[in-house]
Design a protein around this motif. Structure first.
Motif, PDB file in Angstrom:
ATOM      1  N   ASP A   1      -9.171 -19.289   3.966  1.00  0.00           N
ATOM      2  CA  ASP A   1     -10.119 -18.217   3.782  1.00  0.00           C
ATOM      3  C   ASP A   1      -9.883 -16.783   4.087  1.00  0.00           C
ATOM      4  N   VAL A   2      -8.345 -16.895   4.533  1.00  0.00           N
ATOM      5  CA  VAL A   2      -7.986 -15.288   4.882  1.00  0.00           C
ATOM      6  C   VAL A   2      -7.612 -14.656   3.527  1.00  0.00           C
ATOM      7  N   PRO A   3      -7.936 -13.413   3.599  1.00  0.00           N
ATOM      8  CA  PRO A   3      -7.472 -12.519   2.603  1.00  0.00           C
ATOM      9  C   PRO A   3      -5.992 -12.515   2.019  1.00  0.00           C
ATOM     10  N   PHE A   4      -5.715 -12.446   0.855  1.00  0.00           N
ATOM     11  CA  PHE A   4      -4.473 -12.623   0.384  1.00  0.00           C
ATOM     12  C   PHE A   4      -3.567 -13.502   0.926  1.00  0.00           C
ATOM     13  N   ARG A   5      -3.942 -14.988   0.589  1.00  0.00           N
ATOM     14  CA  ARG A   5      -3.251 -15.946   0.862  1.00  0.00           C
ATOM     15  C   ARG A   5      -1.916 -16.115   0.737  1.00  0.00           C
ATOM     16  N   GLU A   6      -1.497 -15.703  -0.452  1.00  0.00           N
ATOM     17  CA  GLU A   6       0.150 -15.958  -0.592  1.00  0.00           C
ATOM     18  C   GLU A   6       0.894 -15.047   0.341  1.00  0.00           C
ATOM     19  N   PRO A   7       0.638 -13.793   0.432  1.00  0.00           N
ATOM     20  CA  PRO A   7       1.282 -12.864   1.356  1.00  0.00           C
ATOM     21  C   PRO A   7       1.216 -13.484   2.798  1.00  0.00           C
TER      22      PRO A   7
ATOM     23  N   THR B   1       5.134 -12.503  16.228  1.00  0.00           N
ATOM     24  CA  THR B   1       5.066 -11.201  16.159  1.00  0.00           C
ATOM     25  C   THR B   1       5.690 -10.992  14.559  1.00  0.00           C
ATOM     26  N   SER B   2       6.698 -11.468  14.033  1.00  0.00           N
ATOM     27  CA  SER B   2       7.267 -11.347  12.831  1.00  0.00           C
ATOM     28  C   SER B   2       6.203 -11.848  11.676  1.00  0.00           C
ATOM     29  N   TRP B   3       5.341 -13.008  11.736  1.00  0.00           N
ATOM     30  CA  TRP B   3       4.606 -13.688  10.863  1.00  0.00           C
ATOM     31  C   TRP B   3       3.361 -12.441  10.692  1.00  0.00           C
ATOM     32  N   PHE B   4       2.821 -12.004  11.839  1.00  0.00           N
ATOM     33  CA  PHE B   4       1.692 -11.113  11.519  1.00  0.00           C
ATOM     34  C   PHE B   4       2.119  -9.836  11.132  1.00  0.00           C
ATOM     35  N   GLY B   5       3.199  -9.355  11.681  1.00  0.00           N
ATOM     36  CA  GLY B   5       3.682  -7.938  11.302  1.00  0.00           C
ATOM     37  C   GLY B   5       4.078  -7.954   9.795  1.00  0.00           C
ATOM     38  N   LEU B   6       4.623  -9.040   9.234  1.00  0.00           N
ATOM     39  CA  LEU B   6       5.163  -9.263   7.790  1.00  0.00           C
ATOM     40  C   LEU B   6       3.853  -9.324   6.981  1.00  0.00           C
ATOM     41  N   TYR B   7       2.667  -9.958   7.395  1.00  0.00           N
ATOM     42  CA  TYR B   7       1.612 -10.291   6.817  1.00  0.00           C
ATOM     43  C   TYR B   7       0.810  -8.967   6.616  1.00  0.00           C
ATOM     44  N   PHE B   8       0.758  -8.326   7.421  1.00  0.00           N
ATOM     45  CA  PHE B   8      -0.020  -6.904   7.504  1.00  0.00           C
ATOM     46  C   PHE B   8       1.037  -5.876   6.717  1.00  0.00           C
ATOM     47  N   LEU B   9       2.176  -5.857   6.956  1.00  0.00           N
ATOM     48  CA  LEU B   9       2.932  -5.014   5.880  1.00  0.00           C
ATOM     49  C   LEU B   9       2.472  -5.309   4.372  1.00  0.00           C
ATOM     50  N   GLU B  10       2.488  -6.560   4.055  1.00  0.00           N
ATOM     51  CA  GLU B  10       2.201  -6.754   2.656  1.00  0.00           C
ATOM     52  C   GLU B  10       0.969  -6.740   2.011  1.00  0.00           C
TER      53      GLU B  10
ATOM     54  N   ALA C   1      -1.247  -4.467   3.443  1.00  0.00           N
ATOM     55  CA  ALA C   1      -1.396  -2.995   3.187  1.00  0.00           C
ATOM     56  C   ALA C   1      -1.104  -2.767   1.754  1.00  0.00           C
ATOM     57  N   ALA C   2       0.055  -3.003   1.356  1.00  0.00           N
ATOM     58  CA  ALA C   2       0.556  -2.706   0.321  1.00  0.00           C
ATOM     59  C   ALA C   2      -0.391  -3.300  -0.952  1.00  0.00           C
ATOM     60  N   VAL C   3      -0.979  -4.422  -0.605  1.00  0.00           N
ATOM     61  CA  VAL C   3      -1.695  -4.677  -1.794  1.00  0.00           C
ATOM     62  C   VAL C   3      -2.893  -4.049  -1.843  1.00  0.00           C
ATOM     63  N   LEU C   4      -3.590  -4.019  -0.514  1.00  0.00           N
ATOM     64  CA  LEU C   4      -4.786  -2.925  -0.623  1.00  0.00           C
ATOM     65  C   LEU C   4      -4.601  -1.534  -0.973  1.00  0.00           C
ATOM     66  N   SER C   5      -3.514  -1.058  -1.003  1.00  0.00           N
ATOM     67  CA  SER C   5      -3.229   0.157  -1.487  1.00  0.00           C
ATOM     68  C   SER C   5      -3.481   0.136  -3.143  1.00  0.00           C
ATOM     69  N   VAL C   6      -2.854  -0.866  -3.783  1.00  0.00           N
ATOM     70  CA  VAL C   6      -2.871  -1.048  -5.150  1.00  0.00           C
ATOM     71  C   VAL C   6      -4.182  -1.221  -5.608  1.00  0.00           C
ATOM     72  N   LEU C   7      -4.926  -2.071  -4.875  1.00  0.00           N
ATOM     73  CA  LEU C   7      -6.397  -2.536  -5.206  1.00  0.00           C
ATOM     74  C   LEU C   7      -7.452  -1.365  -5.238  1.00  0.00           C
TER      75      LEU C   7
ATOM     76  N   ASN D   1       4.075  -6.858  -9.946  1.00  0.00           N
ATOM     77  CA  ASN D   1       5.316  -5.944 -10.002  1.00  0.00           C
ATOM     78  C   ASN D   1       5.437  -5.351  -8.721  1.00  0.00           C
ATOM     79  N   LEU D   2       4.691  -5.478  -7.626  1.00  0.00           N
ATOM     80  CA  LEU D   2       4.687  -5.202  -6.458  1.00  0.00           C
ATOM     81  C   LEU D   2       5.799  -5.628  -5.538  1.00  0.00           C
ATOM     82  N   SER D   3       6.599  -4.575  -5.049  1.00  0.00           N
ATOM     83  CA  SER D   3       7.746  -4.949  -4.147  1.00  0.00           C
ATOM     84  C   SER D   3       7.611  -4.519  -2.891  1.00  0.00           C
ATOM     85  N   THR D   4       7.580  -5.601  -1.788  1.00  0.00           N
ATOM     86  CA  THR D   4       7.777  -5.314  -0.573  1.00  0.00           C
ATOM     87  C   THR D   4       9.031  -6.142   0.296  1.00  0.00           C
ATOM     88  N   LEU D   5       9.176  -5.848   1.458  1.00  0.00           N
ATOM     89  CA  LEU D   5      10.285  -6.770   2.162  1.00  0.00           C
ATOM     90  C   LEU D   5       9.965  -8.142   1.938  1.00  0.00           C
TER      91      LEU D   5
END
Length: 569
Positions: free
Chosen positions: A13-19, A67-76, A78-84, A100-104
């Motif tokens: 149910d979480v938004p953006f399941r793949e990220p 910390t890495s899990w949630f930090g990397l999730y919110f990073l990606e 945020a990038a998806v939301l900016s495109v949408l 074509n979106l490129s994130t870490l």
């Protein structure tokens, strides 16, 4: 187990399941690497292998992992939301940029194979979680509660073609949109949903493309009205077109039979229709205007003026020859394999009224700058007459098609129904009836026969042959047949009224032409039909059965013209 299922549901149910899953793999993976390094260092640097000696490092590793899990999730995310945001939330419009979106995180794990189709990952989790908790997903929609397209209506409503006789279909209910079979109420608002995957969307597009291709194509092993009999004389050859090809017709001066050949001289391809007719020992020949070669009705060479030694040329047929018959005032050409036995060929479309002295027929033809299928369907579409022909026959104040019955056999469709017309002058008022009884018959490949019965024994029949000239041009060759049963003098069938009858038919066809040439089936992802459209729906089903049996030919836009004859066999 239930706790695990709840966790699975939370992930689904979480938004953006793949990220979310990608960042989970990266975060937990980094924690595991550090944890493994700490354990290895402890083992190498200390003799105390007690479990508690690792505790501080293990706690730090877990904190780092989460910390890495949630930090990397919110990073990606945020990038998806900016495109949408740039596409106002439209995921389909933003699909290319998202891909074509490129994130870490995406650079570290470019692709998750189990996300190639959404259902492989999310649907099993949702189903399991729903089963365990007694809930049901609200993401599904009962799409079949919508109006059904014409293809489904043909399958669910009409009868199979019968070899003889025919079976009558009597639709139930009012003249309204055909409804789908009853379904259980949907658990959510029944709104159309977008395809769940690119593959599903592509399959729908491909299915529609095949439908349009088959409809616009030609039928082989069928009889076509390639000319009016009155237009083929014994003085000169006549050029005709059919199914993307050119033929030449000419009449034998002795037998009176019409002959048909491809309109290309076998010498250098000059048009034979630009030549002339000449009498030879074998009968009438068509002469090529380029070098004077003369060919008979069998396509055999009978004269080469430039040859010094006469007769030193091939004796066999050098070109495509077509079987031709005249019937009912039309020249019919069999477009198919000449090896097909005569008794296995479909019958020539015909009604006895064409040659009955009690009826009077006038003949005419009109070309259309569009594919033949829409032109043909218009002839059996009764609902449009109330609007396109309101000043001559239709009645927009009472446009209902009533008491529709449809029967199907191996080569055609028959429909009966009633309509309400509106007399436009005092003459037509004399023949007014409360309801006009109409019989519409359809013969393969594309002939329609529609009979209107009015008061005082007045009947009109339109016999219309829609002939495909090319992929984008067609012609209606028709006869308007009239009879007034109460006229004992025969005055109504007198020749003096032929001009008026012909003008009336041309007026109606001109109104049809103006509309039909604007139809754009190709812009519709699907077409929907109502009960008034049953004759068209039944014919589409019958015609498609012949296409599926191998009678279909693509238009010349798909296949080069010179390869078509091979397909006729």
């Amino acid at each position: 187990m239930v706790t695990i299922l709840y966790c699975c549901r939370a992930v689904a149910d979480v938004p953006f399941r793949e990220p979310f899953v990608r960042s989970f793999l990266l975060g937990i993976g980094s924690g595991l690497l550090l944890e493994g390094a700490h354990v290895l260092m402890q083992m190498l640097g200390s003799q105390d292998l007690g479990a508690f000696s690792y505790s501080p490092a293990l706690v730090a590793d877990h904190i780092l992992a989460f910390t890495s899990w949630f930090g990397l999730y919110f990073l990606e995310a945020a990038a998806v939301l900016s495109v949408l945001k740039r596409y106002n939330g439209d995921e389909q419009a933003a699909a290319k940029d998202l891909a074509n979106l490129s994130t870490l995180p995406k650079r570290l794990i470019p692709r998750l194979p189990f996300f190639s189709r959404e259902s492989r990952f999310t649907k099993p989790l949702l189903a399991s979680a729903s089963e365990a908790t007694g809930t049901k997903s609200t993401a599904t929609v009962d799409a079949e509660a919508m109006v059904e397209p014409a293809t489904k209506l043909a399958t669910s409503t009409l009868v199979e073609p019968m070899p003889r006789g025919g079976t009558v279909v009597r639709p139930q209910g009012e003249n309204s949109v055909v409804r789908a079979p009853p379904r259980k109420p949907a658990t959510s608002v029944p709104l159309p949903r977008a395809p769940s995957s690119a593959e599903e969307m592509a399959a729908g597009v491909a299915k529609r493309a095949r439908e349009l291709r088959d409809r616009s194509g030609y039928l082989k092993n069928m009889w076509y009205a390639v000319a009016l009999s009155a237009n083929v004389g014994s003085k000169e050859p006549v050029k005709v077109q059919l199914c993307g090809r050119e033929m030449v017709l000419f009449r034998d001066a002795t037998s009176g039979d019409v002959q048909a050949l491809d309109n290309v001289c076998p010498h250098r391809g000059a048009p034979l229709s630009s030549g002339w007719l000449s009498e030879k020992e074998s009968g009438t020949c068509v002469v090529c205007p380029y070098h004077g070669w003369a060919l008979d009705g069998a396509g055999a060479l009978k004269d080469v003026p430039a040859a010094m030694n006469k007769g030193e040329w091939p004796k066999r047929s050098l070109m495509n020859v077509y079987d031709v018959e005249e019937k009912g005032g039309f020249v019919w050409l069999f477009y198919g394999s000449r090896r097909m036995p005569v008794n296995e060929r479909p019958p020539i479309p015909y009604i006895p009224e064409l040659d009955d002295g009690g009826w009077r027929a006038v003949y005419e033809e009109m070309e259309f700058e569009c594919n033949h299928f829409g032109v043909f369907e218009n002839a059996i579409d009764m609902a449009h007459i109330h609007y396109l022909h309101g000043d001559s026959f239709g009645n927009a104040d009472a446009p209902e098609i009533k008491d529709m019955q449809v029967a199907s056999d191996a080569y055609g469709i028959t429909a009966t129904f009633t309509i309400t017309n509106k007399p436009v002058n005092a003459f037509w008022s004399m023949f007014q009836v409360p309801e006009v009884f109409v019989t519409a018959r359809v013969f393969l490949p594309s002939t329609s026969v529609v009979t209107f019965t009015l008061g005082a024994g007045l009947s009109f029949t339109t016999f219309v042959n829609t002939v495909p000239l090319t992929a984008t041009r067609s012609v209606n060759r028709f006869a308007l047949i009239r009879r007034l049963a109460s006229d004992r003098t025969g005055l109504f069938n007198a020749r003096i009224w032929d001009g008026m009858a012909r003008d009336a038919m041309r007026k109606i066809l001109s109104e049809d032409k103006a509309m039909v040439e604007q139809l754009r089936y190709d812009l519709l992802p699907a077409e929907y039909s109502v009960r008034a459209d049953l004759p068209q729906v039944a014919f589409r089903k019958l015609r498609q059965q012949y296409v599926d049996m191998g009678y279909g030919l693509p238009t010349e836009t798909f296949v080069p013209t010179h390869t078509v004859p091979a397909n006729l066999d």
